[in-house]
Design a protein around this motif. Structure first.
Motif, PDB file in Angstrom:
ATOM      1  N   ARG A   1      49.161   6.840 -20.354  1.00 46.30           N
ATOM      2  CA  ARG A   1      50.396   6.528 -19.635  1.00 46.30           C
ATOM      3  C   ARG A   1      50.748   7.537 -18.524  1.00 46.30           C
ATOM      4  O   ARG A   1      51.855   7.491 -17.986  1.00 46.30           O
ATOM      5  CB  ARG A   1      51.589   6.396 -20.600  1.00 46.30           C
TER       6      ARG A   1
ATOM      7  N   VAL B   1      51.630   5.606 -15.493  1.00 49.24           N
ATOM      8  CA  VAL B   1      52.935   4.950 -15.614  1.00 49.24           C
ATOM      9  C   VAL B   1      54.048   5.925 -15.226  1.00 49.24           C
ATOM     10  O   VAL B   1      54.984   5.564 -14.507  1.00 49.24           O
ATOM     11  CB  VAL B   1      53.144   4.432 -17.057  1.00 49.24           C
TER      12      VAL B   1
ATOM     13  N   ASN C   1      57.425   0.995 -10.944  1.00 46.05           N
ATOM     14  CA  ASN C   1      57.263   0.230 -12.181  1.00 46.05           C
ATOM     15  C   ASN C   1      56.164  -0.816 -12.089  1.00 46.05           C
ATOM     16  O   ASN C   1      56.265  -1.887 -12.677  1.00 46.05           O
ATOM     17  CB  ASN C   1      58.577  -0.454 -12.569  1.00 46.05           C
TER      18      ASN C   1
ATOM     19  N   ILE D   1      53.011  -0.445 -13.040  1.00 47.23           N
ATOM     20  CA  ILE D   1      51.941  -0.331 -14.031  1.00 47.23           C
ATOM     21  C   ILE D   1      52.503  -0.530 -15.438  1.00 47.23           C
ATOM     22  O   ILE D   1      53.523   0.045 -15.796  1.00 47.23           O
ATOM     23  CB  ILE D   1      51.239   1.042 -13.944  1.00 47.23           C
ATOM     24  N   VAL D   2      51.838  -1.381 -16.177  1.00 49.90           N
ATOM     25  CA  VAL D   2      52.226  -1.612 -17.565  1.00 49.90           C
ATOM     26  C   VAL D   2      51.113  -1.095 -18.463  1.00 49.90           C
ATOM     27  O   VAL D   2      49.975  -1.536 -18.353  1.00 49.90           O
ATOM     28  CB  VAL D   2      52.437  -3.119 -17.841  1.00 49.90           C
ATOM     29  N   VAL D   3      51.422  -0.129 -19.316  1.00 52.31           N
ATOM     30  CA  VAL D   3      50.441   0.354 -20.289  1.00 52.31           C
ATOM     31  C   VAL D   3      51.111   0.345 -21.657  1.00 52.31           C
ATOM     32  O   VAL D   3      52.174   0.942 -21.837  1.00 52.31           O
ATOM     33  CB  VAL D   3      49.955   1.785 -19.953  1.00 52.31           C
ATOM     34  N   ILE D   4      50.512  -0.384 -22.582  1.00 57.68           N
ATOM     35  CA  ILE D   4      51.067  -0.441 -23.935  1.00 57.68           C
ATOM     36  C   ILE D   4      49.980   0.037 -24.896  1.00 57.68           C
ATOM     37  O   ILE D   4      49.077  -0.700 -25.258  1.00 57.68           O
ATOM     38  CB  ILE D   4      51.544  -1.873 -24.288  1.00 57.68           C
ATOM     39  N   PRO D   5      50.057   1.341 -25.270  1.00 55.26           N
ATOM     40  CA  PRO D   5      48.982   1.931 -26.072  1.00 55.26           C
ATOM     41  C   PRO D   5      48.743   1.200 -27.390  1.00 55.26           C
ATOM     42  O   PRO D   5      47.592   0.990 -27.773  1.00 55.26           O
ATOM     43  CB  PRO D   5      49.467   3.356 -26.327  1.00 55.26           C
TER      44      PRO D   5
ATOM     45  N   PHE E   1      46.760  -2.233 -23.943  1.00 53.16           N
ATOM     46  CA  PHE E   1      46.971  -3.094 -22.786  1.00 53.16           C
ATOM     47  C   PHE E   1      47.294  -2.228 -21.574  1.00 53.16           C
ATOM     48  O   PHE E   1      48.130  -1.323 -21.659  1.00 53.16           O
ATOM     49  CB  PHE E   1      48.132  -4.052 -23.065  1.00 53.16           C
TER      50      PHE E   1
ATOM     51  N   GLU F   1      47.636  -2.675 -17.152  1.00 56.76           N
ATOM     52  CA  GLU F   1      47.512  -3.581 -16.015  1.00 56.76           C
ATOM     53  C   GLU F   1      48.402  -3.133 -14.869  1.00 56.76           C
ATOM     54  O   GLU F   1      49.463  -2.546 -15.084  1.00 56.76           O
ATOM     55  CB  GLU F   1      47.929  -4.986 -16.464  1.00 56.76           C
TER      56      GLU F   1
ATOM     57  N   ASN G   1      50.586  -4.469 -11.619  1.00 54.78           N
ATOM     58  CA  ASN G   1      51.176  -5.655 -11.019  1.00 54.78           C
ATOM     59  C   ASN G   1      51.160  -5.488  -9.490  1.00 54.78           C
ATOM     60  O   ASN G   1      51.926  -4.711  -8.938  1.00 54.78           O
ATOM     61  CB  ASN G   1      52.607  -5.801 -11.534  1.00 54.78           C
TER      62      ASN G   1
ATOM     63  N   SER H   1      52.148  -7.198  -7.042  1.00 52.83           N
ATOM     64  CA  SER H   1      53.311  -7.534  -6.224  1.00 52.83           C
ATOM     65  C   SER H   1      54.372  -6.436  -6.255  1.00 52.83           C
ATOM     66  O   SER H   1      55.279  -6.415  -5.429  1.00 52.83           O
ATOM     67  CB  SER H   1      53.901  -8.879  -6.652  1.00 52.83           C
ATOM     68  N   LEU H   2      54.285  -5.523  -7.218  1.00 52.71           N
ATOM     69  CA  LEU H   2      55.240  -4.414  -7.239  1.00 52.71           C
ATOM     70  C   LEU H   2      54.641  -3.156  -6.595  1.00 52.71           C
ATOM     71  O   LEU H   2      55.354  -2.212  -6.268  1.00 52.71           O
ATOM     72  CB  LEU H   2      55.647  -4.090  -8.683  1.00 52.71           C
TER      73      LEU H   2
ATOM     74  N   GLY I   1      62.915  -1.647  -8.889  1.00 55.38           N
ATOM     75  CA  GLY I   1      62.173  -2.892  -9.096  1.00 55.38           C
ATOM     76  C   GLY I   1      61.367  -2.783 -10.369  1.00 55.38           C
ATOM     77  O   GLY I   1      61.218  -1.694 -10.937  1.00 55.38           O
ATOM     78  N   GLY I   2      60.874  -3.909 -10.828  1.00 56.16           N
ATOM     79  CA  GLY I   2      60.007  -3.897 -11.998  1.00 56.16           C
ATOM     80  C   GLY I   2      60.737  -3.681 -13.312  1.00 56.16           C
ATOM     81  O   GLY I   2      60.120  -3.336 -14.318  1.00 56.16           O
TER      82      GLY I   2
ATOM     83  N   THR J   1      59.453  -6.032 -16.015  1.00 53.79           N
ATOM     84  CA  THR J   1      58.132  -5.637 -16.496  1.00 53.79           C
ATOM     85  C   THR J   1      58.256  -4.517 -17.522  1.00 53.79           C
ATOM     86  O   THR J   1      57.686  -4.580 -18.604  1.00 53.79           O
ATOM     87  CB  THR J   1      57.285  -5.123 -15.320  1.00 53.79           C
ATOM     88  N   LYS J   2      59.030  -3.478 -17.159  1.00 51.09           N
ATOM     89  CA  LYS J   2      59.155  -2.324 -18.044  1.00 51.09           C
ATOM     90  C   LYS J   2      59.858  -2.696 -19.345  1.00 51.09           C
ATOM     91  O   LYS J   2      59.501  -2.230 -20.425  1.00 51.09           O
ATOM     92  CB  LYS J   2      59.942  -1.206 -17.353  1.00 51.09           C
TER      93      LYS J   2
ATOM     94  N   GLU K   1      57.520  -4.466 -21.559  1.00 51.86           N
ATOM     95  CA  GLU K   1      56.611  -3.482 -22.140  1.00 51.86           C
ATOM     96  C   GLU K   1      57.253  -2.854 -23.379  1.00 51.86           C
ATOM     97  O   GLU K   1      56.646  -2.725 -24.430  1.00 51.86           O
ATOM     98  CB  GLU K   1      56.325  -2.418 -21.080  1.00 51.86           C
TER      99      GLU K   1
ATOM    100  N   GLU L   1      56.140  -2.708 -27.379  1.00 49.59           N
ATOM    101  CA  GLU L   1      56.047  -1.447 -28.118  1.00 49.59           C
ATOM    102  C   GLU L   1      56.893  -1.464 -29.387  1.00 49.59           C
ATOM    103  O   GLU L   1      56.500  -0.934 -30.424  1.00 49.59           O
ATOM    104  CB  GLU L   1      56.514  -0.280 -27.243  1.00 49.59           C
TER     105      GLU L   1
ATOM    106  N   PHE M   1      52.090 -11.661 -25.012  1.00 52.83           N
ATOM    107  CA  PHE M   1      52.117 -10.987 -26.303  1.00 52.83           C
ATOM    108  C   PHE M   1      52.826 -11.820 -27.353  1.00 52.83           C
ATOM    109  O   PHE M   1      53.283 -11.317 -28.380  1.00 52.83           O
ATOM    110  CB  PHE M   1      52.727  -9.589 -26.159  1.00 52.83           C
TER     111      PHE M   1
END
Lengths: 289, 135, 106
Positions: free
Chosen positions: A78, A81, A87, A89-93, A97, A99, A101, A103-104, C48-49, C52-53, C56, C60, C82
């Protein structure tokens, strides 16, 4: 000596394009033929419409570098992240996961710096095109066309501005409406800003915002009042109180609007128009030299 | 150019292509185009008996816009009845989000996930639901 | 099952928040134990985002159902992947407590 003039407005539909296109023509006529027009309204460029003789000379694609995560190398730490301001990047340890995005993403490159495991790769993501046109007179037109859905206006505008011909003496930059980042990007590079406005309450409101912006970025500017004769007197009062120079007035004319609508603003030039723009060109020449 | 219409959300499109009057003698009488959003408006207001406020929220438009769509739908249908016209279902300005199910009891919308029974409303538990599509 | 309800405040009588990514608080309700817990949404004021966050965060937390007033496309995309169920309730000023009562009664 290269001089850059931006044409901005705040409110849309006040006459930026009219003034830009005419100035291009009359600078060529009364000042120098080493003049180039840049259409920086990349979301809807329209200067081209008024040059029916235009021929496309070249075109190139503008890409943005978007990061991509290599899942085989990612340790889900992360760090990327934490670095990402947007915001994107999404990382879910817990579920392994990771990834980005697109568009952001603003292509700032911080995540590439953050990743210590070599898991950040980059790929090209198209944001738009830059087209150059020969207009028969002057050094031609350069226009940016943003991809639909892309939010990278400023990046494309910066690239459009870089493309001017090295021989050119005058660069005219037709800015998008508003007072947000794309307008700042267009104006930041200019030696002088022409603010085109209309004497209506809406025109005044947006002009005030634009003038605040110009003062903030310390740019010299003057106002052109288009559609003069309509609206109330509040515009004049404001400009007088603030001691802002009115560099020109274009009278409101239904006939002119009709010509504009058919794309024929350079076909029906009359004596009034000629002398108006000759004065404006001379005035600008004096200011910039 | 006119401003692009904000897309109206509809839960499911009409399940017919057209309604045709029968038993009419004589000439062709023409047709009216009932847009999907007009069908949805009639369904929400007159079949599901929602208030305009609730219905407009479901379609993601303002209450005033909903009222306009609804009014237009009623005029078309009444015209079809009186002037004996065919009613054709036409796509219109909509976005169909088939992943949402709708509860007729509490007006909740919900997605389906793979492991629940999907026979009941995810909020109030009612069985009076219209199922969406599981992605 | 863990259920999250977007909330305007950190109490049971707070009104439920119609926004998901930009909700002020999240009430995490554990159906089995009946325990509720309020978490502040750290992304409520992000540029923004936020959706998404927040999504996430839901993954979690191991949430299986999220109740809010609407879900943006980015949030929906992640929640769907998910297998988290989304529930949209119409706006009628319900409190978080009332929503939990309905969930208990079903």
């Amino acid at each position: 000596m290269l001089k850059k003039i931006a044409i901005a407005s705040g409110k849309g539909g006040t006459g930026k394009t009219t003034v830009s296109v005419n100035l291009y023509y009359f600078i060529h006529k009364y000042w120098t033929d080493k003049v180039q027009l840049l259409d920086c309204d990349v979301e809807e460029p329209n200067d081209l419409i008024f040059f029916p003789e235009a021929r496309e000379k070249s075109f190139n694609v503008v890409n943005q570098q978007v990061p991509k995560i290599d899942n085989s190398k990612c340790t889900y730490c992360r760090d990327c992240v934490e670095y990402c301001e947007f915001n994107a990047i999404v990382v879910i340890p817990t579920v392994k996961f990771a990834e980005v995005n697109a568009s952001l993403c603003h292509s700032c490159g911080a995540c590439l710096h953050a990743c210590k495991h070599g898991a950040m790769l980059e790929y090209d993501h198209k944001i738009g095109e830059i087209k150059k046109f020969d207009l028969g007179i002057g050094l031609g037109l350069i226009q940016g066309e943003l991809e639909i859905g892309s939010s990278m206006q400023t990046m494309l505008i910066k690239d459009v501005i870089k493309e001017y011909n090295p021989e050119t003496e005058i660069v005219l930059m037709d800015a998008p409406p508003g007072t947000s980042c794309p307008v700042v990007t267009t104006s930041a590079d200019a030696d002088f800003i022409l603010l085109v406005t209309e004497p209506t309450p809406f025109g005044l409101h947006d002009l005030q915002l634009t003038i605040e912006l110009m003062r903030e970025i310390h740019k010299p500017f003057a106002v052109i009042i288009n559609k003069d004769g309509i609206g109330d007197g509040s515009m004049e009062k404001y400009l007088e109180a603030e001691d802002i120079e009115i560099i020109g007035r274009i009278a409101f004319s239904k006939e002119y609007a009709a010509n504009y609508a058919t794309g024929k603003i350079l076909n029906n030039l009359d004596e009034t128009q000629d002398s108006f723009y000759r004065n404006l060109v001379m005035n600008l020449k004096e200011k910039l030299n | 150019m006119a401003r692009k219409k904000h897309l109206r959300k509809i839960v499911s499109p009409p399940r017919f292509k057209s309604f045709k009057p029968i038993g009419v003698t004589g000439r062709e009488t023409g047709s009216v185009d009932l847009l999907y959003e007009e069908y949805e408006a009639i369904k929400l207001a007159d079949y599901d008996l929602l208030s305009h406020k609730e219905a407009s929220a479901l379609m993601d438009v303002s209450r005033a816009t909903f009222a306009r769509i609804y009014e237009s739908a009623r005029r078309k249908i009444s015209m079809a009845l009186v002037e004996i016209k065919e009613i054709k279902a036409v796509f219109g300005n909509v976005t169909i989000d088939e992943s949402w199910s709708f509860c007729n009891n509490c007006s909740a919308r919900f997605t389906l996930n793979t492991d629940n029974g999907n026979k009941r409303c995810a909020f109030c538990g009612s069985v009076n639901i219209k199922l969406g599509v599981n992605k | 099952m863990k259920i999250v309800i977007s909330s305007e405040g950190a109490e049971m009588n707070s009104v439920f928040d119609l926004r998901f990514g930009r909700a002020a608080y999240f009430c995490v309700y554990n159906e089995e134990s009946g325990i509720t817990e309020f978490l502040k949404n750290e992304h409520a004021d992000d540029q923004g985002g936020a959706g998404t966050k927040t999504s996430e965060k839901m993954v979690e937390l191991g949430v299986q159902k999220v109740i809010s007033g609407d879900f943006g496309p980015k949030a929906k995309d992640i929640l769907e992947r998910f297998n988290i169920q989304m529930v949209i309730l119409p706006d009628n000023n319900r409190t978080v407590g009332e929503i939990i009562e309905t969930l208990k009664g079903k």
